[in-house]
Scaffold this motif. Sequence first.
Motif, PDB file in Angstrom:
ATOM      1  N   TYR A  99     -16.334  38.771 -34.400  1.00 27.87           N
ATOM      2  CA  TYR A  99     -15.563  38.004 -35.389  1.00 27.87           C
ATOM      3  C   TYR A  99     -14.071  38.028 -35.057  1.00 27.87           C
ATOM      4  N   PHE A 100     -13.553  39.217 -34.686  1.00 25.10           N
ATOM      5  CA  PHE A 100     -12.130  39.320 -34.336  1.00 25.10           C
ATOM      6  C   PHE A 100     -11.784  38.386 -33.172  1.00 25.10           C
ATOM      7  N   ASP A 101     -12.720  38.248 -32.240  1.00 28.34           N
ATOM      8  CA  ASP A 101     -12.466  37.414 -31.069  1.00 28.34           C
ATOM      9  C   ASP A 101     -12.648  35.932 -31.359  1.00 28.34           C
ATOM     10  N   ASN A 102     -13.014  35.611 -32.589  1.00 28.32           N
ATOM     11  CA  ASN A 102     -13.157  34.212 -32.992  1.00 28.32           C
ATOM     12  C   ASN A 102     -12.306  33.887 -34.216  1.00 28.32           C
ATOM     13  N   GLY A 103     -11.218  34.659 -34.384  1.00 29.77           N
ATOM     14  CA  GLY A 103     -10.229  34.325 -35.389  1.00 29.77           C
ATOM     15  C   GLY A 103     -10.447  34.899 -36.768  1.00 29.77           C
ATOM     16  N   TYR A 104     -11.520  35.645 -36.993  1.00 24.33           N
ATOM     17  CA  TYR A 104     -11.786  36.201 -38.329  1.00 24.33           C
ATOM     18  C   TYR A 104     -11.165  37.595 -38.403  1.00 24.33           C
ATOM     19  N   ILE A 105      -9.860  37.628 -38.667  1.00 25.60           N
ATOM     20  CA  ILE A 105      -9.121  38.887 -38.593  1.00 25.60           C
ATOM     21  C   ILE A 105      -9.346  39.775 -39.809  1.00 25.60           C
ATOM     22  N   ASN A 106      -9.917  39.226 -40.880  1.00 25.04           N
ATOM     23  CA  ASN A 106     -10.147  40.007 -42.099  1.00 25.04           C
ATOM     24  C   ASN A 106     -11.629  40.340 -42.303  1.00 25.04           C
ATOM     25  N   VAL A 107     -12.430  40.239 -41.257  1.00 23.40           N
ATOM     26  CA  VAL A 107     -13.859  40.491 -41.380  1.00 23.40           C
ATOM     27  C   VAL A 107     -14.120  41.948 -41.748  1.00 23.40           C
ATOM     28  N   ARG A 108     -15.172  42.156 -42.499  1.00 23.30           N
ATOM     29  CA  ARG A 108     -15.629  43.494 -42.860  1.00 23.30           C
ATOM     30  C   ARG A 108     -17.125  43.581 -42.584  1.00 23.30           C
ATOM     31  N   GLY A 154     -14.413  36.385 -44.273  1.00 19.04           N
ATOM     32  CA  GLY A 154     -13.009  35.989 -44.442  1.00 19.04           C
ATOM     33  C   GLY A 154     -12.765  34.630 -43.795  1.00 19.04           C
ATOM     34  N   GLU A 155     -11.490  34.273 -43.614  1.00 17.92           N
ATOM     35  CA  GLU A 155     -11.135  32.968 -43.072  1.00 17.92           C
ATOM     36  C   GLU A 155     -10.754  33.065 -41.597  1.00 17.92           C
ATOM     37  N   GLN A 156     -10.887  31.928 -40.915  1.00 17.66           N
ATOM     38  CA  GLN A 156     -10.604  31.880 -39.477  1.00 17.66           C
ATOM     39  C   GLN A 156      -9.132  31.535 -39.229  1.00 17.66           C
ATOM     40  N   PHE A 157      -8.503  32.240 -38.285  1.00 22.33           N
ATOM     41  CA  PHE A 157      -7.091  32.029 -37.947  1.00 22.33           C
ATOM     42  C   PHE A 157      -6.980  31.545 -36.500  1.00 22.33           C
ATOM     43  N   ARG A 158      -5.884  30.810 -36.255  1.00 21.63           N
ATOM     44  CA  ARG A 158      -5.557  30.363 -34.905  1.00 21.63           C
ATOM     45  C   ARG A 158      -4.271  31.034 -34.440  1.00 21.63           C
ATOM     46  N   ALA A 159      -4.072  31.006 -33.122  1.00 19.74           N
ATOM     47  CA  ALA A 159      -2.841  31.565 -32.574  1.00 19.74           C
ATOM     48  C   ALA A 159      -1.689  30.606 -32.827  1.00 19.74           C
ATOM     49  N   GLY A 160      -0.600  31.145 -33.342  1.00 17.19           N
ATOM     50  CA  GLY A 160       0.597  30.336 -33.556  1.00 17.19           C
ATOM     51  C   GLY A 160       1.503  30.409 -32.341  1.00 17.19           C
ATOM     52  N   LEU A 163      -4.158  33.875 -23.993  1.00 18.74           N
ATOM     53  CA  LEU A 163      -4.057  33.469 -25.393  1.00 18.74           C
ATOM     54  C   LEU A 163      -3.029  32.352 -25.500  1.00 18.74           C
ATOM     55  N   LYS A 164      -3.451  31.180 -25.951  1.00 19.35           N
ATOM     56  CA  LYS A 164      -2.587  30.013 -26.028  1.00 19.35           C
ATOM     57  C   LYS A 164      -2.375  29.590 -27.477  1.00 19.35           C
ATOM     58  N   ASN A 198      -7.913  35.312 -30.588  1.00 19.01           N
ATOM     59  CA  ASN A 198      -8.911  36.159 -29.943  1.00 19.01           C
ATOM     60  C   ASN A 198      -8.274  37.514 -29.665  1.00 19.01           C
ATOM     61  N   ARG A 199      -8.749  38.534 -30.359  1.00 22.45           N
ATOM     62  CA  ARG A 199      -8.145  39.859 -30.219  1.00 22.45           C
ATOM     63  C   ARG A 199      -8.360  40.441 -28.822  1.00 22.45           C
ATOM     64  N   SER A 200      -9.531  40.176 -28.216  1.00 24.14           N
ATOM     65  CA  SER A 200      -9.783  40.690 -26.873  1.00 24.14           C
ATOM     66  C   SER A 200      -8.855  40.049 -25.853  1.00 24.14           C
ATOM     67  N   LEU A 201      -8.598  38.745 -26.010  1.00 18.28           N
ATOM     68  CA  LEU A 201      -7.667  38.082 -25.101  1.00 18.28           C
ATOM     69  C   LEU A 201      -6.262  38.649 -25.252  1.00 18.28           C
ATOM     70  N   LEU A 202      -5.906  39.025 -26.475  1.00 19.39           N
ATOM     71  CA  LEU A 202      -4.596  39.639 -26.696  1.00 19.39           C
ATOM     72  C   LEU A 202      -4.504  40.961 -25.935  1.00 19.39           C
ATOM     73  N   ARG A 203      -5.571  41.758 -25.971  1.00 22.21           N
ATOM     74  CA  ARG A 203      -5.588  43.010 -25.215  1.00 22.21           C
ATOM     75  C   ARG A 203      -5.493  42.744 -23.719  1.00 22.21           C
ATOM     76  N   VAL A 204      -6.237  41.747 -23.255  1.00 19.11           N
ATOM     77  CA  VAL A 204      -6.210  41.395 -21.834  1.00 19.11           C
ATOM     78  C   VAL A 204      -4.804  40.975 -21.421  1.00 19.11           C
ATOM     79  N   ASP A 205      -4.143  40.217 -22.270  1.00 23.28           N
ATOM     80  CA  ASP A 205      -2.778  39.768 -21.952  1.00 23.28           C
ATOM     81  C   ASP A 205      -1.807  40.939 -21.894  1.00 23.28           C
TER      82      ASP A 205
END
Length: 770
Positions: free
Chosen positions: A233-242, A266-272, A293-294, A300-307
């Motif tokens: 979920y984190f890697d698909n924009g759902y940053i508030n998933v439980r 929760g809701e889906q977010f995009r990178a700003g 991450l564009k 995508n949290r994993s892409l953020l780590r990769v970056d």
Amino acid sequence: MLHKKNMLLGLVAVIMLPTMAVAEGEKLVSVVIKGNRRVETATILNTIKLKIDELYFLDKVDEDIRSIYKLGHFLDVTADFVTDAKGPSLVYTVTERPVVREIKIEGAKELSAEKVREAMDLKLNAIFSQKSLASSIKKIKKLYADEGFYLAEVTPTVKQTLDSEVALILKMDEGQKILIDAILFEGNKSFTHRQLKKVMETTESWFMSWLTGAGTYKEEVLKNDAAMIANLYFDNGYINVRVGEPKVVLAADKKTLQVTFGITEGEQFRAGKVGFKGELLEQDTAQAEKLKLKAGEIFNRSLLRVDVIALTDVYADKGYAFANIIPLTKVDPDAKLIEVTFDVDKGEKIAIDKINIRGNTKTRDKVLRREIKLAEGDLYSSTAIKRSKQSLMNTGFFEEANLATAKGSSDNQLDLNIDVKEKPTGTFSIGAGYSSLDGFVGQGSVQQANFLGLGLKLNLSASIGGRSQTYNVGITDPYFMDTRWTLGGDVYRTEREYANSYTRRATGGDIKGGYPLSDNINSFLMYKYEIKDILSKSFQYQEAVRLGQIRDENSSTTSAVMLNLSRNTTDYRLDPSTGMVNNLAVEFAGLGGTTRFLRSIIDTTLFFPGPGSTVFMTKATAGHIAKVGKDVPLDEKFYLGGISTLRGYSSRTVSPFVESKGTSQTINGEVTAVNTNLYTGGDSEFYSNTEYVIPLLKDAGLKGVAFFDVGNSVDGLQNIGKKLQMSYGGGIRWFSPIGPLRLEYGIPINPRPGLDDKKGRLEFSIGSFF
């Protein structure tokens, strides 16, 4: 029965005489310890504070009793104040805890008694306590649960054998194996049950669970599965998933388990906006090009780590070993955007001070140093260190190679410490094996991949089979004269019988050299001289010569040079899971000798990692051999079929052939045609193998494989894509103690008329000498 006595630390087990209150403040003339057998008196006396000639007080006695209890050796401690002619004395009487002299395991069938003992906290000759017994039982039940015996029970019996010794009997009621037959999810809307199950290590049971272990309940694994679901979920924009704790429910019939995960998406977010600040080496636009991450894409949290890792490596490769990249995020809940700013603190440039090597008891230091991509005095490079580790492991000399940095002689220097664990690189074997091509084969070999600790590769081998014999002596120095040149040579003799054709005997030798053009690209040049005889010519062969369908061959010599270029970007060359291998080989025969030809072969292999340590592999090979003034000998042409090329087709039967009048045989009342064709080989070949490899038992090296093969060997390069033969199938592979084993069954998709292709074919080989 063992006497049990529980005491709270706040209640001291001291029987105070009425005179003791009056005795407070008196000077002790002696302190006596009674009742101890195993524990030394000096150990107890060193623990207490009241000593001879000190004043007696009740609060100090209380403290001493607590201290004696803390030693962990005693069930009971009492203190008595005694006055005699010599004066007042303090007597501590202790009752020691019993020692476990025997541990008996009864009823253990699914797990060995030794494995049960290893899981216990309570060991033989250890001090017995109810706490350690309870802990041991808990660990044993978990051990059974991890093997699928969810309802296993352990009944303990403690028998007193002597005053201070006990025997422990643990009776196992293992019950039936209970597996997970259903994994359910509640609250998931964005992902299907199937998508969520794909990221989990835990799986539902199936008919092969007895082999693969699928459906086994493991508490820690299930908790990790919850984290893996959350990561999806984190890697698909759902940053508030439980994702809630997995609920495990035993079915009413107590035969299966059901696991349920509760999910709040929760809701889906995009990178700003993605930006940078701090000490930058390049312009923002140049650094942004390195990011995965564009802005505008789903966060995508994993892409953020990769970056973060990629940016850190950019700075680390320029000497900034302690560069710190901090991703600062700003959430806009209304716009459903997450702005990211990479805050860069590059630090100062760091150089390599000393390179220290440890653990190489056999391998010379220089063998390791030549694989290291850094030298003392070079600027620190993260990529060079990673490549050094990979290069060390690819030698095949080490089980482990750990590279770590430590403080150097100054603040801007680091030592590079390399710790290796060597593994055996020499083998001596005498044994037997079997291949579908050669039948049973006897084999003896002496191989040393690290001869004299210098990295030299030495090989002495022989194999004798029903249809083949091979003898070989060879040595190769991968770093000749401590340069990057490879130099080696072989002397060999081979003899192989080909069904319905002839026997080929060859004696020869080769000299080979190579040079790496880069870390991944190698060049290789070889000269070989070979004396060849064609013997035991079959009736079909002689008939084809008489009819002018083939040219007769007897003895010949081959003087050839071969150039090979290879590129290898795989992660681990002995068992790759990702990367690519490319090879181009060109061989020219005609530098003397009687044979003339020009042969070219190109192949490419791709490896892709799949879920659950699976690997997808696809390989394509194309080849062509052209005559140079003379016809190409039959034995130099291309033949396909068999376990190495097109599975499901008989070895060397996918090629042009001279048709012979067939014969038949009767098996179980059914008349079956016998293939007596003379296969003459093609001047062009193409084949492709696609495989999906699945680990079955990782620790044992057992894998399953599903495959699809396609290809053909033809005359005329223009015909290479015509009438392709195709097959599919599956099998198992095992890195057995005597060599790699392959057992694969191939089924032709388009069987050839009149040949034995219709029923499929079992391919089997074992032993590293094939």
